[in-house]
Motif scaffolding. Structure first.
Motif, PDB file in Angstrom:
ATOM      1  N   CYS A  82      -3.912   2.660   8.533  1.00 34.69           N
ATOM      2  CA  CYS A  82      -3.613   3.861   7.751  1.00 34.69           C
ATOM      3  C   CYS A  82      -4.521   3.972   6.531  1.00 34.69           C
TER       4      CYS A  82
ATOM      5  N   THR B 167       0.834  -1.198   0.000  1.00 39.61           N
ATOM      6  CA  THR B 167       0.000   0.000   0.000  1.00 39.61           C
ATOM      7  C   THR B 167       0.869   1.248   0.000  1.00 39.61           C
ATOM      8  N   GLU B 168       0.484   2.214  -0.788  1.00 41.30           N
ATOM      9  CA  GLU B 168       1.149   3.514  -0.782  1.00 41.30           C
ATOM     10  C   GLU B 168       0.379   4.420   0.171  1.00 41.30           C
ATOM     11  N   THR B 169       1.100   5.051   1.103  1.00 46.60           N
ATOM     12  CA  THR B 169       0.428   5.864   2.118  1.00 46.60           C
ATOM     13  C   THR B 169       1.362   6.941   2.631  1.00 46.60           C
ATOM     14  N   ASP B 170       0.768   8.034   3.135  1.00 46.91           N
ATOM     15  CA  ASP B 170       1.581   9.094   3.731  1.00 46.91           C
ATOM     16  C   ASP B 170       1.763   8.875   5.230  1.00 46.91           C
ATOM     17  N   ALA B 171       1.370   7.681   5.727  1.00 44.71           N
ATOM     18  CA  ALA B 171       1.511   7.386   7.164  1.00 44.71           C
ATOM     19  C   ALA B 171       2.923   6.951   7.516  1.00 44.71           C
TER      20      ALA B 171
ATOM     21  N   THR C 222      -3.050   6.164  -0.216  1.00 48.11           N
ATOM     22  CA  THR C 222      -3.108   7.406  -0.990  1.00 48.11           C
ATOM     23  C   THR C 222      -2.941   7.163  -2.489  1.00 48.11           C
TER      24      THR C 222
ATOM     25  N   GLU D 243       7.345   7.199   6.423  1.00 48.71           N
ATOM     26  CA  GLU D 243       8.381   7.934   5.701  1.00 48.71           C
ATOM     27  C   GLU D 243       9.403   7.005   5.078  1.00 48.71           C
TER      28      GLU D 243
ATOM     29  N   PRO E 284       6.147   4.639   1.263  1.00 43.42           N
ATOM     30  CA  PRO E 284       5.936   6.078   1.419  1.00 43.42           C
ATOM     31  C   PRO E 284       5.303   6.689   0.177  1.00 43.42           C
ATOM     32  N   ASP E 285       4.387   7.607   0.405  1.00 44.80           N
ATOM     33  CA  ASP E 285       3.751   8.325  -0.701  1.00 44.80           C
ATOM     34  C   ASP E 285       4.818   9.113  -1.452  1.00 44.80           C
ATOM     35  N   ALA E 286       4.902   8.879  -2.780  1.00 46.53           N
ATOM     36  CA  ALA E 286       5.937   9.538  -3.586  1.00 46.53           C
ATOM     37  C   ALA E 286       5.806  11.043  -3.559  1.00 46.53           C
ATOM     38  N   LEU E 287       4.584  11.545  -3.329  1.00 41.33           N
ATOM     39  CA  LEU E 287       4.379  12.994  -3.305  1.00 41.33           C
ATOM     40  C   LEU E 287       4.801  13.582  -1.971  1.00 41.33           C
TER      41      LEU E 287
END
Length: 924
Positions: free
Chosen positions: A846, A785-789, A849, A791, A921-924
């Protein structure tokens, strides 16, 4: 390989009959009790390895296959299913996986006390509505799940038999059979020839009235189980008619020092010192000596504190403040409303009084021996008149000619409300017609005054209920007599045509009463009208939020019992309204209110518990008759205490008895206060268990997600409920739910749906079994999963640990299998850091994203599994650490420091890897 080379311990995995199994408790090398891997307790089988065509051998649990990933929602679904599927939890409370109730932390105190006793002997004397049934049920369920008992008998008053059966089944998943005078012959016919009752029915609920006869008592004593619950234990003291036999029964049961006995009562001390100390002597005969020892520091009194717990509602506040949600009992808001005996109704009341006076004067002059009869008739008639026109007609129409020589005439339970421990008085109207004098005018007048136009009491009720319904309350109206209940219900239905109204009285069987109450569940606006047949036996807290005393009870205990049906454990409303309705110029109401109820209320406010009214029937009856014949003050204002001053003078001895009982109760509250167990001892255990097994919020999320992914999403319904349609589910799942009685539309209330409800357990079992098949699982064993939770790349491993727990209790060895779900995480890849705290579950919850390609997901999961292959030593270390923690938890709960060497916990290896979830980690 010879299958007998392994002596498989509980928790080991084995392969037999072409599938994998988990070894259960009670297994030996020659006889195995097995549960299918991914199956339920219903699928447990027993086999003899020597007789198997294929040798039984050790097995390993398959790891997730990265070729069958799912999304993050499916990953969380598997975690929830795993937790909700646990039945043999690894915490020190083994029963929590098998109960359908979420107990409050304070309700764990008796459970902790029980686990710290070799033989459980407890007197649980908590206040009405705190949850003594829950507390006792937790103890017996725990003892059963530990294998320390296998048989149980509940001894209770007849009107509580069905409630106990229901509570044991619905809250604790314990099936029982009722043994009463009416059911005994049927139960006996169902027992195979030569088989004893307790062998065929290991759990029974026994009516005390049935068991007290000599023939039944001796049979029960000869076959009594190792654990006994005694409800309303104060009715088994040596004081009072019929109680001696009950006390002797309990004394003989208690003579077996290995037998567990739980006694429950809200009124352990009724002012009778001898009865109270006889009661606690059943815990230990030495405790009878405490009657003459007043020091709270006496060693014997300190020992009693290990066996006796009594909490008032205000005592619970200390616990509520320290719970995570701060919830507890609602506020009980009390008010009073009055009406005046004006107009035609006032004239009718005066005419009835005149009739009684004239008849009394005539009978006393002509027939001296019938004076007792006229006092009875006066009280009976005026009480029915004060109740309703319908009750008045019934009393005036029923001839009193069979009780002339009865010396206990004034004790007729149709007239009074029973003693402190007898709340089952008849709700049939007492007869009041003494002879053939023309009473037709009075009867005709009463009939004409029926309805709110002629009956000011009914009119006041309707106005008050309109306000309560407008404010969103669901009231219960308590009446004294059957005729009044039907009369009130009839006119309320006319006043509130859009409201569901039911009348429940002693005319119906307990089962019929229960069904009538439950039938009101689907209606938003509802009013229940009931006699005191419902003041005990049926809990009303889930459907009603207000109590109105239409007829004042002549016993303060009865008021508390009425209100306690609604204001009790499980009430979801933050406020419960309780209202007393009385005639402000009715001399009978004035006497009951000012002389009895006000005094009882004042004592309860001061002490926090109800002190029963002294049983000085003669003086109280004489005072009641004088009040009943007292002339009204023209209906021009409320009665005052001055009006009763001369009556109160005659009740000074009763007042002195009540004051003495208050002082004794105050002393006992100080001496017997529960100070041994505090919130900080219980709350950590409670919070650990919640985290391990799942909370109500977890249940709700699981049901919502599972039903949606199974193409049967919940549909909103009224009253914050949801409609579940099982016909939209896959056929195999429908069949399993059908076996549990779920075969049509269900209304779901998430405040009441617990983790052990069949819907929850069947869905959890189904999703776990399906996830092991690896092909397009709804609950995913692996995902990325890709997530901003996060780093850095973080991998969560969902593990299932099994432990073999061994301990000795009362010189008897026990071996148990315990399971738990553990989520651990590894942060980073170049310098991986292990996380094992509660933050791992937060990471698992989480929010994604972005979407990832399936090939990328499979590659990330594959890398995570390759890393874990190199970490077998770490997994074993985690399992050993959890086993050590489990051992420490059990020792702490048992206070087992003195029993070093009698507890051991060992992990069953290898650890099961249930799920692998990579967070990128979310690439953005």
């Amino acid at each position: 390989m010879n299958q007998l080379e392994h002596n498989y311990a509980p928790g080991n995995l084995v392969h037999a009959r072409g599938r994998e199994w988990v070894v259960q408790n009670e297994s030996t090398a020659n006889w195995l009790k097995l549960r299918p891997l991914g199956g339920t307790d219903d699928d447990i089988v027993s086999l003899i390895p020597d007789l198997e065509m294929e040798p039984v051998r050790s097995a390993t649990f398959p790891w997730p296959d990265p070729q069958y990933p799912g999304n993050h929602s499916a990953a969380l679904l598997l975690r929830d299913a795993l937790r909700l599927n646990l039945r043999t939890g690894a915490g020190p409370f083994r029963s929590f996986g098998n109960i359908a109730v979420e107990p409050r932390a304070y309700q764990l105190v008796p459970l902790l006390m029980a686990l710290r006793l070799d033989t459980v002997r407890l007197l649980i004397a908590d206040d009405v509505g705190i949850g003594k049934t829950i507390e006792a049920g937790l103890i017996v369920r725990e003892l059963m799940d530990r294998g320390e008992i296998s048989k149980l008998a509940v001894l209770c008053p007849p009107h509580l038999v069905e409630q106990w059966q229901s509570e044991l089944e619905n809250r604790f998943n314990l099936q029982s059979v009722a043994l009463t005078s009416s059911s005994a012959s049927r139960v006996e016919r169902e027992i195979p020839h030569g088989v004893r009752l307790m062998d065929h029915y290991p759990i029974i609920v026994v009516s005390l009235d049935y068991i007290k006869s000599e023939r039944h008592r001796e049979h029960f004593l000869a076959n009594a189980p190792e654990c006994i619950i005694v409800d309303e234990a104060h009715t088994c003291s040596t004081s009072g008619q019929g109680k001696q036999l009950r006390f002797e029964l309990l004394q003989r049961l208690a003579a077996d020092q290995q037998r567990h006995i739980l006694m429950l009562t809200a009124t352990p001390h009724s002012g009778n010192e001898e009865a109270f100390y006889n009661l606690i002597s059943l815990l230990d005969p030495r405790f009878a000596q405490l009657q003459h020892k007043t020091s709270a520091n006496d060693p014997l009194r300190q020992e009693l504190a290990r066996h006796f717990v009594q909490r008032r509602r205000q005592d619970i506040i200390e616990w509520q403040a320290e719970t995570s949600d701060g919830t507890g009992f609602p506020r009980r808001m009390k008010t009073e409303i009055t009406y005046s005996l004006t107009g035609q109704w006032g004239a009718f009341f005066d005419a009835v009084q005149d009739y009684c006076r004239e008849l009394a004067h005539e009978i006393e002059q002509q027939e001296e021996g019938r004076s007792r009869l006229i006092w009875y008739a006066t009280l009976a008639l005026l009480r029915c008149v004060a109740s309703s026109p319908a009750a008045a007609v019934r009393a005036l129409s029923n001839r009193l000619d069979t009780l002339e020589n009865d010396s206990d005439l004034l004790h007729d339970d149709r007239l009074h409300d029973g003693e402190m421990d007898d709340l089952t008085a008849s709700d049939i109207e007492p007869p009041a017609q003494l002879d053939n004098q023309p009473l037709q005018n009075l009867i005709e007048t009463a009939n004409k005054l029926s309805g709110p136009k002629g009956d000011p009491k009914l009119a006041a009720l309707i106005r008050h209920l309109q306000d309560q319904l407008n404010d969103g309350y669901q009231p219960v109206v308590f009446c004294r007599y059957v005729a009044t209940a039907h009369y009130v219900a009839e006119h309320l239905q006319k006043a509130f045509p859009d409201t569901r109204i039911e009348a429940v009285t002693g005319e119906q069987t307990p089962e019929e009463r229960r069904l009538r109450v439950e039938s009101m569940d689907e209606h938003e606006r509802r009013i229940l009208v009931a006699t005191d047949c419902l003041s005990e036996g049926i809990n009303l807290q889930h459907l009603f939020t207000a109590v109105l005393h239409y007829d004042l009870a002549w016993n303060p205990t009865r008021h508390e019992q009425r209100e306690g049906r609604v204001d009790r454990f499980g009430q979801q409303a933050s406020e419960v309204r309780c209202t007393m309705l009385y005639g402000q110029d009715n001399p009978v109401d004035g006497f009951i209110l000012n002389v009895i109820l006000r005094k009882g209320e004042a004592i309860q406010k001061e002490l926090g518990v109800l002190v029963p009214m002294p049983e000085d029937d003669t003086r109280i009856n004489q005072a009641l008759v004088r009040a009943a014949l007292m002339r009204r003050s023209g209906g021009s204002g409320p009665q005052t205490m001055d009006l009763f001053s001369d009556i109160q003078d005659s009740l000074q001895p009763v007042e002195a008895q009540w004051q003495d009982a208050l002082e004794k109760a105050r002393k006992n509250r100080t001496v017997f206060a529960q100070r041994r167990i505090h919130p900080h001892e219980v709350l950590p255990e409670w919070e650990k268990q919640q985290a391990a097994l799942g909370t109500q919020a977890d249940v709700e999320r699981f049901i919502r997600t599972a039903t949606a992914r199974l193409n049967a999403p919940l549909e909103p319904a009224r009253h914050n409920r949801y409609r579940f349609l099982p016909q939209q589910l896959p056929e195999a799942l429908r069949l399993r739910l059908n076996d549990e009685g779920i075969n049509k539309e269900q209304l779901i209330d998430f405040n009441e749906l617990h983790r052990s409800h069949p819907l929850v357990s069947v869905l959890a079992d189904h999703l776990l079994e399906e996830s092991l098949q690896e092909q397009n699982p709804i609950a995913a064993r692996c995902a990325a999963t890709e997530t901003d939770a996060v780093e850095v790349v973080t991998t969560i491993y969902l593990l299932r640990l099994r432990h073999n727990l061994e301990y000795v209790r009362r010189r008897q060895p026990y071996q148990l299998m315990a399971e738990e779900t553990l989520a651990v995480a590894v942060q980073g890849r170049s310098n991986p850091q292990w996380l094992t705290g509660p933050e791992v579950n937060e990471l698992l919850e989480c929010v994604p994203t972005g979407n990832l390609d399936k090939a990328l997901i499979s590659r990330e999961v594959g890398q995570a599994l390759e890393f874990l292959q190199t970490q077998q030593q770490k997994l074993e270390q985690l399992a050993s650490e959890r086993a050590e923690q489990l051992l420490a938890d059990h020792k702490r709960v048992r206070e087992a420091a003195r029993d070093v060497g009698q507890y051991s916990v060992s992990p069953c290896l290898p650890v099961d890897v249930m799920g692998v979830y990579v967070l990128l980690p979310d690439a953005l």
